[in-house]
Design a protein around this motif. Structure first.
Motif, PDB file in Angstrom:
ATOM      1  N   LEU A   1      38.288  32.866  48.218  1.00  0.00           N
ATOM      2  CA  LEU A   1      36.887  33.181  47.941  1.00  0.00           C
ATOM      3  C   LEU A   1      36.365  34.271  48.878  1.00  0.00           C
ATOM      4  O   LEU A   1      35.638  35.181  48.458  1.00  0.00           O
ATOM      5  N   ALA A   2      36.749  34.195  50.155  1.00  0.00           N
ATOM      6  CA  ALA A   2      36.330  35.225  51.102  1.00  0.00           C
ATOM      7  C   ALA A   2      36.962  36.573  50.771  1.00  0.00           C
ATOM      8  O   ALA A   2      36.331  37.626  50.952  1.00  0.00           O
ATOM      9  N   SER A   3      38.202  36.555  50.257  1.00  0.00           N
ATOM     10  CA  SER A   3      38.861  37.807  49.852  1.00  0.00           C
ATOM     11  C   SER A   3      38.105  38.480  48.717  1.00  0.00           C
ATOM     12  O   SER A   3      37.949  39.709  48.689  1.00  0.00           O
ATOM     13  N   ILE A   4      37.630  37.684  47.780  1.00  0.00           N
ATOM     14  CA  ILE A   4      36.831  38.225  46.670  1.00  0.00           C
ATOM     15  C   ILE A   4      35.549  38.846  47.205  1.00  0.00           C
ATOM     16  O   ILE A   4      35.133  39.933  46.771  1.00  0.00           O
ATOM     17  N   ALA A   5      34.915  38.175  48.180  1.00  0.00           N
ATOM     18  CA  ALA A   5      33.699  38.722  48.785  1.00  0.00           C
ATOM     19  C   ALA A   5      33.988  40.051  49.489  1.00  0.00           C
ATOM     20  O   ALA A   5      33.167  40.980  49.446  1.00  0.00           O
ATOM     21  N   CYS A   6      35.151  40.154  50.144  1.00  0.00           N
ATOM     22  CA  CYS A   6      35.542  41.427  50.776  1.00  0.00           C
ATOM     23  C   CYS A   6      35.636  42.543  49.745  1.00  0.00           C
ATOM     24  O   CYS A   6      35.175  43.668  49.969  1.00  0.00           O
ATOM     25  N   GLY A   7      36.261  42.236  48.606  1.00  0.00           N
ATOM     26  CA  GLY A   7      36.444  43.249  47.580  1.00  0.00           C
ATOM     27  C   GLY A   7      35.140  43.766  46.995  1.00  0.00           C
ATOM     28  O   GLY A   7      35.048  44.924  46.577  1.00  0.00           O
ATOM     29  N   PHE A   8      34.116  42.920  46.973  1.00  0.00           N
ATOM     30  CA  PHE A   8      32.822  43.318  46.400  1.00  0.00           C
ATOM     31  C   PHE A   8      31.828  43.780  47.459  1.00  0.00           C
ATOM     32  O   PHE A   8      30.670  44.054  47.129  1.00  0.00           O
ATOM     33  N   ALA A   9      32.240  43.877  48.732  1.00  0.00           N
ATOM     34  CA  ALA A   9      31.311  44.236  49.809  1.00  0.00           C
ATOM     35  C   ALA A   9      30.743  45.643  49.604  1.00  0.00           C
ATOM     36  O   ALA A   9      31.497  46.608  49.500  1.00  0.00           O
ATOM     37  N   PRO A  10      29.404  45.795  49.575  1.00  0.00           N
ATOM     38  CA  PRO A  10      28.798  47.109  49.334  1.00  0.00           C
ATOM     39  C   PRO A  10      28.598  47.932  50.600  1.00  0.00           C
ATOM     40  O   PRO A  10      28.373  49.139  50.528  1.00  0.00           O
ATOM     41  N   THR A  11      28.642  47.286  51.774  1.00  0.00           N
ATOM     42  CA  THR A  11      28.426  47.984  53.041  1.00  0.00           C
ATOM     43  C   THR A  11      29.464  47.514  54.060  1.00  0.00           C
ATOM     44  O   THR A  11      30.111  46.481  53.881  1.00  0.00           O
ATOM     45  N   ILE A  12      29.569  48.278  55.150  1.00  0.00           N
ATOM     46  CA  ILE A  12      30.530  47.895  56.181  1.00  0.00           C
ATOM     47  C   ILE A  12      30.111  46.580  56.840  1.00  0.00           C
ATOM     48  O   ILE A  12      30.961  45.764  57.202  1.00  0.00           O
TER      49      ILE A  12
END
Length: 479
Positions: free
Chosen positions: A92-103
């Motif tokens: 789930l955290a990996s998916i959040a990384c992939g969709f991260a809009p900012t650093i």
């Protein structure tokens, strides 16, 4: 402790080993696969060097800080159960990384991803130690060590290919199909736990103090090049780090006293130390962890600088930078099993000495990488020598750590050694740019980064040489 005598030749044995290797490989992969993506992440998200450092260290920070707690949770509630929870959290955290809009959002997701890795990593090795028959245990751990090491080394290659073909987000979405495969294989994985641990309470204070201590040092090291060593923010970071880590040691020593962990004066279960200091009464266990710190710190620093150097200074694409280190992967894949078998036959010390010596030699050969790099002349020799060193030491180190403690403490010992490795890499990535004078957008400046790269590699070679010197004093048992 519940034990199921698995054999490697059975379907359940093969599935358990494959699930453990794939899951831990997934966690280790994300310590290196992201490194090759840093220039692309920096350009896409307009990040400074400090943002890229936090993208790496945010993950290793929570992994190092909570991996001890992950081992303790598995010992108490069931290693298979905590292992699978970790796999789900990590995905789930990996998916959040992939969709991260900012650093900033990416760093936050990487911090959460490290927590998931801390839950699954110690369980993956402890499951093998607790579940396989003694005659197959060394082979299973050797395969785990070698193949997990391969996943670490192959990260830059896979990351480079995904970035060139798709984008940097793909390096995180890759974890989704890998996690599904782990869950499918884990259907045949037996449960195991330390029955004594079920009657104790968790060392939450120890976990929090360890995390805050590492976070304080990490912040101070990363902030120093931009804020200045004399800034209040930097001194506050160092102060928090020193205070929390010294308090952590004091708390763990008090909770490791004889009798602690049975019951208090009111009959309630006592809190058992997350890092029992009694384990460090073993000279071998202490030296092995000191060895892990210097060796893995040097390796983490090298891989961080090499991936950026090849792209920023030598003009490699992300894929070409990943392919450049492929010989390390191939050598680990071919030689890890033989390395484990050799260590079981002659004892691990010779390989623990020679391994970092070869890695140091490979590091010095990689000093030739600059703006005029020719792969066959300047990269390949260093990659081969470094890969040979990795192959010699990875499997013997893992087996030696577990052989130095009782099986009942497999999860905790695994957690301590993993924490040592991740914390060392974390501090190397945070501190080396400060030591060599890199900050801001220097990662995109070929002239500035080239100078810092060469100075950093001398530090890495020195750390590896120190590891070899430590190994000379080891007396590890054959597993």
């Amino acid at each position: 402790m519940i034990v199921t005598e698995l054999r490697l030749g059975t379907t359940a044995g093969r599935a358990t080993l494959a699930a453990a290797v794939l899951a831990s490989g997934m966690a280790f992969l994300d310590t290196t696969i992201v490194t090759v993506a840093l220039p692309a992440i920096g350009e896409d998200l307009s990040a400074k060097l400090s943002g890229l450092q936090w993208t790496v260290t945010g993950y290793t920070l929570t992994l190092a800080a909570f991996v001890l707690l992950g081992g303790a949770l598995g010992d108490r509630h069931g290693r298979r159960k905590i292992f699978l929870i970790g796999v789900g959290w990590f995905t789930l955290a990996s998916i959040a990384c992939g969709f991260a809009p900012t650093i900033e959002a990416l760093i936050a997701a990487r911090i959460l991803q490290g927590v998931g890795a801390a839950l699954l990593t110690p369980g993956s090795m402890a499951i093998l130690q607790a579940s396989f028959a003694p005659e197959d245990r060394s082979k299973a751990i050797g395969a785990w060590s070698g193949l997990s090491g391969v996943s670490t080394a192959i990260g830059p290659f896979i990351g480079g290919w995904l970035i060139d073909v798709l984008n940097w987000q793909a390096v995180f979405f890759l974890n989704v199909p890998l996690a599904l495969a782990v869950c499918w294989l884990a259907r045949r994985m037996p449960e195991s736990r330390n029955l004594i641990a079920r009657h104790t309470r968790f060392d939450v204070a120890g976990a929090v103090l360890g995390a805050l201590g590492l976070a304080g040092f990490t912040y101070a090291l990363i902030a120093t090049p931009e804020e200045g060593f004399g800034s209040p923010e930097v001194w506050a970071g160092f102060a928090v780090g020193v205070f929390c880590l010294f308090t952590f040691i004091a708390v763990e020593r008090r909770r490791s006293r004889p009798g602690v962990g049975i019951s208090d004066h009111e009959g309630r279960p006592r809190i058992v130390a997350m890092m029992p200091t009694s384990l460090f009464g073993s000279r071998t266990f202490s030296l092995l962890n000191a060895y892990t710190v210097v060796v893995y710190g040097a390796m983490g620093g090298l891989l961080f600088f090499l991936a950026i150097q090849l792209q920023t200074v030598s003009g490699y694409s992300a894929l070409e930078a990943g392919i450049a280190t492929l010989p390390m992967t191939l050598l680990l894949l071919v030689g890890s099993g033989r390395s484990a078998a050799l260590a079981a036959r002659i004892g691990p010390r010779p390989q623990l000495v020679l391994g970092p010596i070869l890695c140091a030699g490979g590091t010095l050969l990689l000093l030739a990488v600059d703006e005029n790099t020719l792969y066959w002349r300047d990269v390949l020799p260093g990659a081969i020598v470094f890969g040979l060193g990795l192959t010699l030491q990875v499997a013997p180190l893992t087996a030696s750590v577990l052989a130095a403690v009782d099986d009942a403490y497999a999860g905790i010992a695994s957690g301590i050694n993993n924490a040592a490795a991740r914390a060392a890499s974390l501090l190397a990535v945070a501190g080396l740019p400060m030591i060599v004078g890199l900050a801001g957008a220097a990662y995109a400046n070929p002239e500035a980064f080239n100078s810092g790269y060469h100075e950093a590699l001398w530090w890495c070679a020195g750390g590896l040489a120190a590891g070899a010197a430590l190994a000379a004093f080891l007396r590890p048992r054959r597993s």
